[in-house]
Design a protein around this motif. Sequence first.
Motif, PDB file in Angstrom:
ATOM      1  N   ALA A 131       0.825  -1.213   0.000  1.00 16.66           N
ATOM      2  CA  ALA A 131       0.000   0.000   0.000  1.00 16.66           C
ATOM      3  C   ALA A 131       0.857   1.259   0.000  1.00 16.66           C
ATOM      4  CB  ALA A 131      -0.935  -0.006   1.199  1.00 16.66           C
ATOM      5  N   GLU A 132       0.708   2.033  -1.049  1.00 18.54           N
ATOM      6  CA  GLU A 132       1.427   3.312  -1.129  1.00 18.54           C
ATOM      7  C   GLU A 132       0.554   4.458  -0.654  1.00 18.54           C
ATOM      8  OE1 GLU A 132       3.296   3.943  -4.884  1.00 18.54           O
ATOM      9  OE2 GLU A 132       4.006   1.877  -4.988  1.00 18.54           O
ATOM     10  N   ARG A 133      -0.738   4.255  -0.704  1.00 17.18           N
ATOM     11  CA  ARG A 133      -1.686   5.286  -0.257  1.00 17.18           C
ATOM     12  C   ARG A 133      -2.674   4.642   0.700  1.00 17.18           C
ATOM     13  NH1 ARG A 133      -3.727   9.542   1.338  1.00 17.18           N
ATOM     14  NH2 ARG A 133      -5.348  10.679   0.278  1.00 17.18           N
ATOM     15  N   LEU A 134      -2.721   5.121   1.919  1.00 12.87           N
ATOM     16  CA  LEU A 134      -3.653   4.606   2.916  1.00 12.87           C
ATOM     17  C   LEU A 134      -4.915   5.461   2.924  1.00 12.87           C
ATOM     18  CD1 LEU A 134      -1.149   3.947   5.829  1.00 12.87           C
ATOM     19  CD2 LEU A 134      -2.011   2.323   4.130  1.00 12.87           C
ATOM     20  N   VAL A 135      -6.023   4.856   3.298  1.00 10.47           N
ATOM     21  CA  VAL A 135      -7.307   5.531   3.339  1.00 10.47           C
ATOM     22  C   VAL A 135      -7.558   6.037   4.757  1.00 10.47           C
ATOM     23  CG1 VAL A 135      -9.806   5.201   3.039  1.00 10.47           C
ATOM     24  CG2 VAL A 135      -8.191   4.074   1.487  1.00 10.47           C
ATOM     25  N   PRO A 136      -7.978   7.305   4.908  1.00  9.95           N
ATOM     26  CA  PRO A 136      -8.292   7.815   6.244  1.00  9.95           C
ATOM     27  C   PRO A 136      -9.502   7.103   6.838  1.00  9.95           C
ATOM     28  CG  PRO A 136      -8.126   9.604   4.640  1.00  9.95           C
ATOM     29  CD  PRO A 136      -8.118   8.323   3.871  1.00  9.95           C
ATOM     30  N   TYR A 137      -9.628   7.187   8.158  1.00  4.82           N
ATOM     31  CA  TYR A 137     -10.770   6.635   8.877  1.00  4.82           C
ATOM     32  C   TYR A 137     -11.228   7.665   9.900  1.00  4.82           C
ATOM     33  CZ  TYR A 137     -13.422   4.178  12.392  1.00  4.82           C
ATOM     34  OH  TYR A 137     -14.400   3.831  13.278  1.00  4.82           O
ATOM     35  N   GLU A 138     -12.543   7.880   9.974  1.00  3.00           N
ATOM     36  CA  GLU A 138     -13.108   8.811  10.949  1.00  3.00           C
ATOM     37  C   GLU A 138     -14.214   8.134  11.746  1.00  3.00           C
ATOM     38  OE1 GLU A 138     -12.498  13.105   8.733  1.00  3.00           O
ATOM     39  OE2 GLU A 138     -14.484  12.193   8.692  1.00  3.00           O
ATOM     40  N   THR A 139     -14.341   8.538  13.011  1.00  2.00           N
ATOM     41  CA  THR A 139     -15.453   8.147  13.875  1.00  2.00           C
ATOM     42  C   THR A 139     -16.256   9.409  14.161  1.00  2.00           C
ATOM     43  OG1 THR A 139     -14.141   6.422  14.935  1.00  2.00           O
ATOM     44  CG2 THR A 139     -16.097   7.175  16.116  1.00  2.00           C
ATOM     45  N   TRP A 140     -17.548   9.334  13.905  1.00  2.00           N
ATOM     46  CA  TRP A 140     -18.444  10.468  14.139  1.00  2.00           C
ATOM     47  C   TRP A 140     -19.486  10.104  15.175  1.00  2.00           C
ATOM     48  CZ3 TRP A 140     -18.170  15.346  12.122  1.00  2.00           C
ATOM     49  CH2 TRP A 140     -17.220  15.538  11.117  1.00  2.00           C
ATOM     50  N   GLU A 141     -19.827  11.077  15.996  1.00  2.00           N
ATOM     51  CA  GLU A 141     -20.962  10.968  16.910  1.00  2.00           C
ATOM     52  C   GLU A 141     -22.035  11.900  16.365  1.00  2.00           C
ATOM     53  OE1 GLU A 141     -19.364  11.909  20.750  1.00  2.00           O
ATOM     54  OE2 GLU A 141     -18.332   9.982  20.898  1.00  2.00           O
ATOM     55  N   VAL A 142     -23.212  11.325  16.103  1.00  2.00           N
ATOM     56  CA  VAL A 142     -24.281  12.095  15.478  1.00  2.00           C
ATOM     57  C   VAL A 142     -25.473  12.126  16.417  1.00  2.00           C
ATOM     58  CG1 VAL A 142     -25.798  12.279  13.472  1.00  2.00           C
ATOM     59  CG2 VAL A 142     -23.477  11.375  13.206  1.00  2.00           C
ATOM     60  N   GLY A 143     -25.850  13.309  16.817  1.00  4.21           N
ATOM     61  CA  GLY A 143     -27.014  13.532  17.662  1.00  4.21           C
ATOM     62  C   GLY A 143     -27.691  14.784  17.142  1.00  4.21           C
ATOM     63  N   GLU A 144     -27.864  15.749  18.017  1.00  4.00           N
ATOM     64  CA  GLU A 144     -28.399  17.038  17.567  1.00  4.00           C
ATOM     65  C   GLU A 144     -27.382  17.764  16.701  1.00  4.00           C
ATOM     66  OE1 GLU A 144     -30.082  19.446  20.651  1.00  4.00           O
ATOM     67  OE2 GLU A 144     -31.069  17.715  21.573  1.00  4.00           O
ATOM     68  N   ALA A 145     -26.136  17.435  16.906  1.00  5.24           N
ATOM     69  CA  ALA A 145     -25.053  18.014  16.107  1.00  5.24           C
ATOM     70  C   ALA A 145     -24.113  16.886  15.693  1.00  5.24           C
ATOM     71  CB  ALA A 145     -24.297  19.058  16.932  1.00  5.24           C
TER      72      ALA A 145
END
Length: 157
Positions: A131-145
């Motif tokens: 792998a020469e390019r890695l993919v980002p990873y995000e964790t989101w908390e979704v509520g009122e915002a």
Amino acid sequence: MGEVRLTVSVAALLMNEREEVLLVKTHWRADTWEMPGGNVEAGEPLDKAVCREVREETGIVIRPLGISGVYFNATKHVLVVVFKAAYVSGEIAIQPEEIQEARYIAITEANIDHYITRPQQRSRTLDALKAERLVPYETWEVGEAYRLAGRVSPDPE
């Protein structure tokens, strides 16, 4: 037709300073070496899960750098996310009830079949190594915002 449950698993490719890959041999797949990892717990962010699994199986603390691949076992309904990781701390110390052995191994395309006997494990490992390019990873908390709870990215912020 019954309900199909999806299992999400994670694994990590970690290399030492000699470019050797940290691999484990489990009791239930003793015929092959593989990257450390395991199942994600309900509600657990993937980056936290991979850190937990690697630490539990090997005693090594890692920092995920990004995702190198995503794989699906259609028969068993398992989605596997593979991260490339950086070493943070620790020495190899296995949990004998789960892991038979853990060690760093110099893996190449020429010798991989000697260590990693299962084809899906081989492709995941080779993909992560190349792998020469890695993919980002995000964790989101979704509520009122919307709140970004965590981000793993190979690119400097």
